[in-house]
Design a protein around this motif. Structure first.
Motif, short mmCIF file in Angstrom:
data_model
loop_
_atom_site.label_atom_id
_atom_site.label_comp_id
_atom_site.label_asym_id
_atom_site.label_seq_id
_atom_site.Cartn_x
_atom_site.Cartn_y
_atom_site.Cartn_z
N THR A 122 0.82 -1.21 0.00
CA THR A 122 0.00 0.00 0.00
C THR A 122 0.86 1.26 0.00
O THR A 122 0.33 2.36 -0.07
CB THR A 122 -0.94 0.04 1.22
N ASP A 143 -1.93 -0.72 -4.05
CA ASP A 143 -2.90 0.32 -3.76
C ASP A 143 -2.65 1.54 -4.65
O ASP A 143 -3.27 1.69 -5.70
CB ASP A 143 -2.82 0.68 -2.27
N THR A 144 -1.67 2.36 -4.28
CA THR A 144 -1.42 3.61 -5.02
C THR A 144 -0.67 3.32 -6.32
O THR A 144 0.46 3.71 -6.49
CB THR A 144 -0.59 4.56 -4.16
N ASN A 172 -12.22 -4.78 -2.61
CA ASN A 172 -10.92 -4.73 -1.95
C ASN A 172 -10.79 -5.79 -0.87
O ASN A 172 -9.76 -6.45 -0.76
CB ASN A 172 -10.69 -3.35 -1.31
N SER A 182 -0.06 -7.23 4.21
CA SER A 182 -0.14 -6.00 3.44
C SER A 182 0.90 -5.03 4.01
O SER A 182 0.81 -4.60 5.16
CB SER A 182 -1.56 -5.43 3.58
N SER A 195 -2.12 -6.32 8.41
CA SER A 195 -1.50 -5.02 8.12
C SER A 195 -0.13 -4.91 8.78
O SER A 195 0.02 -5.10 10.00
CB SER A 195 -2.42 -3.90 8.61
#
Ligand SMILES: *[C@@H]1O[C@H](CO)[C@@H](O)[C@H](O)[C@H]1NC(C)=O
Ligand SMILES: *[C@@H]1O[C@H](CO)[C@@H](O)[C@H](O)[C@H]1NC(C)=O
Length: 463
Positions: A122, A143-144, A172, A182, A195
């Motif tokens: 991410t 993500d980005t 998602n 992630s 995460s």
């Protein structure tokens, strides 16, 4: 007749010598494989799990030790590792698959089975770290994605090998369910077991940041690779630093990293002009043979006051995010090209960090430059002394806008082999400086066998 006898004797003798060298080397390897655990056993490869768990075994013979980084720590136990992000205080309990989930973990520690295989990213800064470790193909979700500079990740994105997260939360969640972890959250997310918060950019020094290679490696049992890659970048960095400082001018050029904060909703429409102070910028400047500019205050309410503060600066690095031309620079800082009293104007020493970007202005400076500390130093050295690290050096990131240097575009077409691990873009410093180093010490086994060979030759010739 005599001659031929002699030549037969020499031939026999060299066969004899070779025979002993083989035996000596065989014993050398045998002994070293017993004494040095790294040779006889390794961490399990990514695709393997333990069968027949034994609580007394050390399942991680390959370890990393944190040397300079301050934002993470790693502690090894028999079948798990505790990896801590010291900025967010998030703790990851990475346990080897095929072994029990550890008990008595620190409060809040997230148990994660390793090796992880499918990862989401991410924050784009994670990409080069994984690519340098040869783990590019583990990246399955992004993500980005618009800002990704890595050619091979852009290529995988185009071909659909990598899924892009959207703003549809349902989709998602489905995609993330398939990921093991992630990487890239800035904050701890205690309720999201997958995460992994990252604090690379907050670790103060250049090598501190590079050392995050070790952090990532623990999730894949790739410690041995991390030690190799980090060691190489560090050695190269130290060598480049030496080279720059040996050749430094007695009066070191003063370098200021500066930023114009345009009026916006974030600052009550009040512009400001700033010195962009940070430990890694100071290190980069000084290690490259420059003098780092620092002032109090760091922020100014008018461009006139700011210009007065930086009036003796020789070189500026403009970090203003938007506005990539020299005209933008002059306009942001209230300057014109004929204000020759400023040395950076007169000597055309005005740089930006956008020398390499993706087609959407995604900055490679925020991706590769963080992990490739040695290459960043090379760029800075060249800014300070255009003859170094070599006279035909092409900067990767630092672009001279006063001289209208072009932006190099990094796109999917620049991906030549997606299966090849990334390597630092820095040149080998040892090859640049007068003496080569490390060739012998990096291959101790061959060196030892060479000694054995000399020894046997000596003994055979004189006995
Ligand atoms: C999100 O995707 C799901 C699955 O394709 C779909 O059913 C849903 O309508 C989408 N939601 C929005 C807000 O677009
Ligand atoms: C990518 O390839 C193009 C075409 O060969 C080249 O012009 C460009 O400089 C390359 N980009 C980078 C970052 O090397």
């Amino acid at each position: 007749m005599t001659r031929s006898t002699v030549s037969v004797n020499i031939n026999e003798m060299s066969g004899f010598v070779q025979y002993y060298v083989v035996i000596i080397c065989f014993f050398f390897f045998l002994v070293s494989s017993i004494l040095i655990p790294g040779i006889s056993s390794q961490n399990l490869p990514m695709d393997q799990c333990v069968t027949g768990f034994n609580a007394d075994n050390d399942y991680f013979p390959d370890k990393v030790t944190v040397e300079t980084a301050t934002m993470f720590s790693i502690n090894y136990f028999k079948n798990y590792k505790l990896v801590t992000n010291k900025q967010t205080n998030e703790i990851f309990a990475l346990y080897q698959c095929g072994t029990p989930i550890p008990t008595n973990l620190p409060t809040g520690a997230k148990p994660i089975q390793i090796s992880v295989k499918n990862v989401a990213v991410t924050d784009t800064s994670a990409i080069p770290f994984l690519e340098l470790l040869g783990l590019r193909s583990a990246i399955k979700l992004l993500d980005t994605s618009d800002l990704v500079s890595s050619p091979c990740i852009q290529s995988a994105k185009n071909s659909g090998t990598i899924t892009i997260l959207t703003n549809n939360q349902t989709l998602n969640d489905m995609a993330l369910a398939g990921a093991d972890v992630s990487f890239g959250a800035f904050e701890a997310k205690p309720t999201d077991q997958k995460s992994i918060s990252i604090a690379t950019a907050s670790d103060p020094g250049i090598l501190n940041r590079v050392e995050w290679l070790k952090f990532y490696s623990t999730f894949f049992n790739a410690e041995s690779k991390a030690n190799e890659v980090y060691g190489k970048i560090k050695t190269n960095y130290e060598c480049l630093k030496n080279l720059a400082n040996k050749n430094a001018k007695s009066e070191k050029p003063i370098v200021a990293w500066i930023i114009f904060d345009a009026p916006s909703d974030f600052n009550q429409n009040t512009p400001s002009w700033k010195i962009a102070d940070a430990v890694f910028k100071k290190q980069l400047t000084e290690d490259a043979g420059g003098s780092y500019f620092n002032a109090t205050p760091l922020s100014y309410a008018t461009s006139a006051d700011f210009l007065k503060a930086i009036q003796n600066v020789d070189i500026v690095i403009d970090e203003t995010f938007i506005g990539s031309s020299i005209a933008d620079f002059y306009s942001h800082f209230g300057l014109t090209a004929d204000q020759q009293q400023y040395k950076f104007v007169k000597n055309q020493a005005i740089y930006r960090e956008d020398g390499t970007t993706n087609p959407n202005d995604g900055r490679d400076w925020l991706e590769n430059a963080i992990a490739m500390g040695d290459a960043s130093l090379e760029d800075m050295i060249n800014v300070i002394n255009p003859q170094l690290p070599k006279s035909d050096y092409n900067r990767i990131w630092l672009r001279n806008i006063a001289k209208n240097e072009p932006i190099k575009i990094s796109s999917a077409t620049n991906c030549t082999n997606p299966d090849q691990p990334l390597t630092s873009k820095a040149g080998e410093c040892a090859a640049l400086s007068a003496k080569g180093t490390g060739a012998i010490s990096s291959t101790p086994t061959f060196f030892s066998c060479f000694i054995a060979f000399i020894f046997v030759t000596f003994v055979t010739l004189f006995i």
